[in-house]
Design a protein around this motif. Structure first.
Motif, PDB file in Angstrom:
ATOM      1  N   ILE A  35       6.658  44.352  34.153  1.00 32.78           N
ATOM      2  CA  ILE A  35       6.804  44.528  35.971  1.00 32.78           C
ATOM      3  C   ILE A  35       6.986  46.076  35.976  1.00 32.78           C
ATOM      4  O   ILE A  35       6.269  46.673  37.215  1.00 32.78           O
ATOM      5  CB  ILE A  35       8.034  43.979  36.288  1.00 32.78           C
ATOM      6  CG1 ILE A  35       8.223  42.533  36.276  1.00 32.78           C
ATOM      7  CG2 ILE A  35       8.607  44.516  37.715  1.00 32.78           C
ATOM      8  CD1 ILE A  35       9.622  41.686  36.437  1.00 32.78           C
ATOM      9  N   SER A  53       4.248  47.864  38.473  1.00 29.98           N
ATOM     10  CA  SER A  53       4.714  48.651  39.836  1.00 29.98           C
ATOM     11  C   SER A  53       4.080  50.018  39.627  1.00 29.98           C
ATOM     12  O   SER A  53       3.574  50.561  40.959  1.00 29.98           O
ATOM     13  CB  SER A  53       6.272  48.823  39.653  1.00 29.98           C
ATOM     14  OG  SER A  53       6.902  47.464  39.736  1.00 29.98           O
ATOM     15  N   VAL A  56       2.893  37.985  34.590  1.00 31.41           N
ATOM     16  CA  VAL A  56       3.759  38.769  35.603  1.00 31.41           C
ATOM     17  C   VAL A  56       2.716  39.407  36.796  1.00 31.41           C
ATOM     18  O   VAL A  56       3.306  39.277  37.818  1.00 31.41           O
ATOM     19  CB  VAL A  56       4.163  40.152  34.821  1.00 31.41           C
ATOM     20  CG1 VAL A  56       4.647  41.237  35.775  1.00 31.41           C
ATOM     21  CG2 VAL A  56       5.487  39.640  33.909  1.00 31.41           C
ATOM     22  N   GLN A  61       2.531  36.432  39.309  1.00 29.42           N
ATOM     23  CA  GLN A  61       3.526  35.903  40.032  1.00 29.42           C
ATOM     24  C   GLN A  61       3.991  36.936  40.864  1.00 29.42           C
ATOM     25  O   GLN A  61       4.836  36.668  41.830  1.00 29.42           O
ATOM     26  CB  GLN A  61       4.623  35.418  39.193  1.00 29.42           C
ATOM     27  CG  GLN A  61       3.926  34.226  38.431  1.00 29.42           C
ATOM     28  CD  GLN A  61       5.285  33.444  37.766  1.00 29.42           C
ATOM     29  OE1 GLN A  61       6.396  33.745  38.096  1.00 29.42           O
ATOM     30  NE2 GLN A  61       5.082  32.891  36.473  1.00 29.42           N
ATOM     31  N   LYS A  62       3.835  38.214  40.555  1.00 26.36           N
ATOM     32  CA  LYS A  62       4.487  39.250  41.160  1.00 26.36           C
ATOM     33  C   LYS A  62       3.738  40.387  42.105  1.00 26.36           C
ATOM     34  O   LYS A  62       4.363  40.909  42.929  1.00 26.36           O
ATOM     35  CB  LYS A  62       5.352  40.249  40.220  1.00 26.36           C
ATOM     36  CG  LYS A  62       6.397  39.482  39.568  1.00 26.36           C
ATOM     37  CD  LYS A  62       7.344  38.652  40.099  1.00 26.36           C
ATOM     38  CE  LYS A  62       8.472  37.940  39.418  1.00 26.36           C
ATOM     39  NZ  LYS A  62       9.464  37.307  40.117  1.00 26.36           N
ATOM     40  N   LYS A  63       2.255  40.272  42.096  1.00 22.29           N
ATOM     41  CA  LYS A  63       1.674  41.174  42.929  1.00 22.29           C
ATOM     42  C   LYS A  63       1.821  40.879  44.533  1.00 22.29           C
ATOM     43  O   LYS A  63       1.833  41.798  45.215  1.00 22.29           O
ATOM     44  CB  LYS A  63       0.072  40.482  42.573  1.00 22.29           C
ATOM     45  CG  LYS A  63      -0.357  39.154  43.015  1.00 22.29           C
ATOM     46  CD  LYS A  63      -2.045  39.330  42.376  1.00 22.29           C
ATOM     47  CE  LYS A  63      -2.576  37.889  42.727  1.00 22.29           C
ATOM     48  NZ  LYS A  63      -3.799  37.469  42.229  1.00 22.29           N
ATOM     49  N   ASN A  93       4.442  39.950  45.943  1.00 28.14           N
ATOM     50  CA  ASN A  93       5.660  40.458  46.156  1.00 28.14           C
ATOM     51  C   ASN A  93       5.492  42.036  46.444  1.00 28.14           C
ATOM     52  O   ASN A  93       5.886  42.673  47.531  1.00 28.14           O
ATOM     53  CB  ASN A  93       6.810  40.421  45.182  1.00 28.14           C
ATOM     54  CG  ASN A  93       7.098  39.121  44.719  1.00 28.14           C
ATOM     55  OD1 ASN A  93       6.192  38.110  44.649  1.00 28.14           O
ATOM     56  ND2 ASN A  93       8.453  38.815  44.558  1.00 28.14           N
ATOM     57  N   PHE A 115      10.895  41.355  48.473  1.00 27.72           N
ATOM     58  CA  PHE A 115      11.604  41.127  47.186  1.00 27.72           C
ATOM     59  C   PHE A 115      12.727  39.999  47.205  1.00 27.72           C
ATOM     60  O   PHE A 115      13.678  40.146  46.817  1.00 27.72           O
ATOM     61  CB  PHE A 115      12.069  42.320  47.110  1.00 27.72           C
ATOM     62  CG  PHE A 115      10.808  43.532  46.591  1.00 27.72           C
ATOM     63  CD1 PHE A 115       9.945  43.248  45.932  1.00 27.72           C
ATOM     64  CD2 PHE A 115      10.928  44.530  47.626  1.00 27.72           C
ATOM     65  CE1 PHE A 115       8.956  44.394  45.783  1.00 27.72           C
ATOM     66  CE2 PHE A 115       9.949  45.531  47.526  1.00 27.72           C
ATOM     67  CZ  PHE A 115       8.976  45.254  46.354  1.00 27.72           C
ATOM     68  N   ASP A 158      14.568  40.762  43.910  1.00 28.04           N
ATOM     69  CA  ASP A 158      13.791  40.267  42.929  1.00 28.04           C
ATOM     70  C   ASP A 158      13.435  41.589  41.761  1.00 28.04           C
ATOM     71  O   ASP A 158      13.285  42.566  42.199  1.00 28.04           O
ATOM     72  CB  ASP A 158      12.506  39.581  43.349  1.00 28.04           C
ATOM     73  CG  ASP A 158      11.697  39.185  42.110  1.00 28.04           C
ATOM     74  OD1 ASP A 158      12.178  37.709  41.961  1.00 28.04           O
ATOM     75  OD2 ASP A 158      10.698  39.631  41.833  1.00 28.04           O
ATOM     76  N   SER A 160      10.707  42.403  40.831  1.00 27.98           N
ATOM     77  CA  SER A 160       9.710  43.254  41.166  1.00 27.98           C
ATOM     78  C   SER A 160       9.881  44.247  42.017  1.00 27.98           C
ATOM     79  O   SER A 160       9.015  45.219  42.191  1.00 27.98           O
ATOM     80  CB  SER A 160       8.709  42.344  41.868  1.00 27.98           C
ATOM     81  OG  SER A 160       9.469  41.371  42.996  1.00 27.98           O
TER      82      SER A 160
END
Length: 294
Positions: A182, A186, A215, A218-220, A222, A228, A277, A279
């Protein structure tokens, strides 16, 4: 059909308990906030008034609470599982806690005539809602086989990884990998945006190559939307990184990247992002780059 007590109906526990109920089991759920039992009741389960009420007829007791002291209180505290559960009950702890605490609780469980599996999960709220969790299980192999139908109702990748405490050790490693991923994602997003790149397109192509990961997938969104809402809170990842760094020190293992990421997670928490979250580590990169905006 199994009589199940489910203690802890939060972001993860609630959908897991619902899946067990819809699979045909009798599930009695209990939570500090009683309103959290509503989805379980709607799925055919029962809202218990206390731990004692939840476990009184249970063959299996499932626990999903935030931290080591919470598990100790639920299991060994006054009015807890050890005082009220049926003899030979199988206890499945889905929480993510310290391996040494799990080993001690397993010892106490055996002395009292119970069986304990540590079965921490990975996959976040999405995995819990989709019954697609990865479950890493420590404890006796026979107990694992007995619990396998229940694991199949809430998870997708289910592996017995060793004796008591092994599940928690594997989960600590999981949290180290996830946090590092993550953080790297980021930094990549802030880097791409600084150059005016079409970040959505960039993440799409990166996701198809060696940089691709669960990761990233699932998190892009966000990160692109700066949304978040917690699927897994920074507060909890902060706790987990503390487990990683402490356990590594105990065995003489050096985790330089893990230690740095642990500090970055701690910084996010100190800056008020603990309830977001994980993220939201993106916000920490933005702060360090002088680009923070609220």
């Amino acid at each position: 059909m199994t009589n199940i007590a489910f203690i802890g109906l939060g972001i993860m526990g609630s959908p897991m308990a619902v899946h067990l109920a819809t699979a045909g089991h009798q599930v009695a759920g209990v939570n500090l906030d009683p309103s959290r039992a509503r989805p379980l009741v709607e799925a055919g389960g029962r809202a218990a008034e206390s731990i004692a009420d939840a476990v009184k007829d249970a063959d299996v007791v499932c626990v999903m609470v935030p931290d080591s002291p919470d598990v100790e209180l639920v299991l060994a505290g006054e009015g807890g599982v050890f005082e009220n559960a049926q003899p030979d009950a199988l206890i499945i702890d889905f929480s993510s806690i310290r391996p040494d605490v799990t080993i001690e609780l397993a010892r106490q469980a055996r002395e009292r005539g119970f069986r304990l599996l540590d079965a921490p999960v990975s996959g976040g709220e999405t995995g819990a809602r989709n019954a697609a969790l990865s479950i890493m299980v420590g404890g006796e192999a026979g107990d694992f086989q007995e619990a396998r139908p229940l694991f199949d109702a809430v998870g997708k990748t289910i592996v017995h990884v060793g004796a008591s405490g092994a599940g928690q050790t594997v989960k600590a490693a999981n949290q180290l990998i996830v946090a590092a991923n993550i953080q790297a994602l980021s930094e990549a997003v802030v880097f791409l945006e600084a150059y005016g790149v079409d970040t959505k397109a960039a993440l799409e192509v990166l996701g198809g190559g060696l940089a691709g990961s669960a990761v990233l997938n699932q998190k892009k969104e966000n990160m692109l939307s700066r949304s978040f809402q917690p699927g897994f809170r920074i507060d909890l990842h902060h706790k987990d990184m503390g487990i990683v760094t402490a356990a590594a020190r105990e065995r003489g293992v050096v985790v330089p990247l893990g230690s740095l990421v642990a500090q970055l997670v701690a910084s996010a928490r100190v800056n008020g992002d603990g309830g977001l979250d994980h993220s939201a580590l993106l916000r920490g990169v933005e702060r360090l780059s002088g680009k923070a905006s609220d």
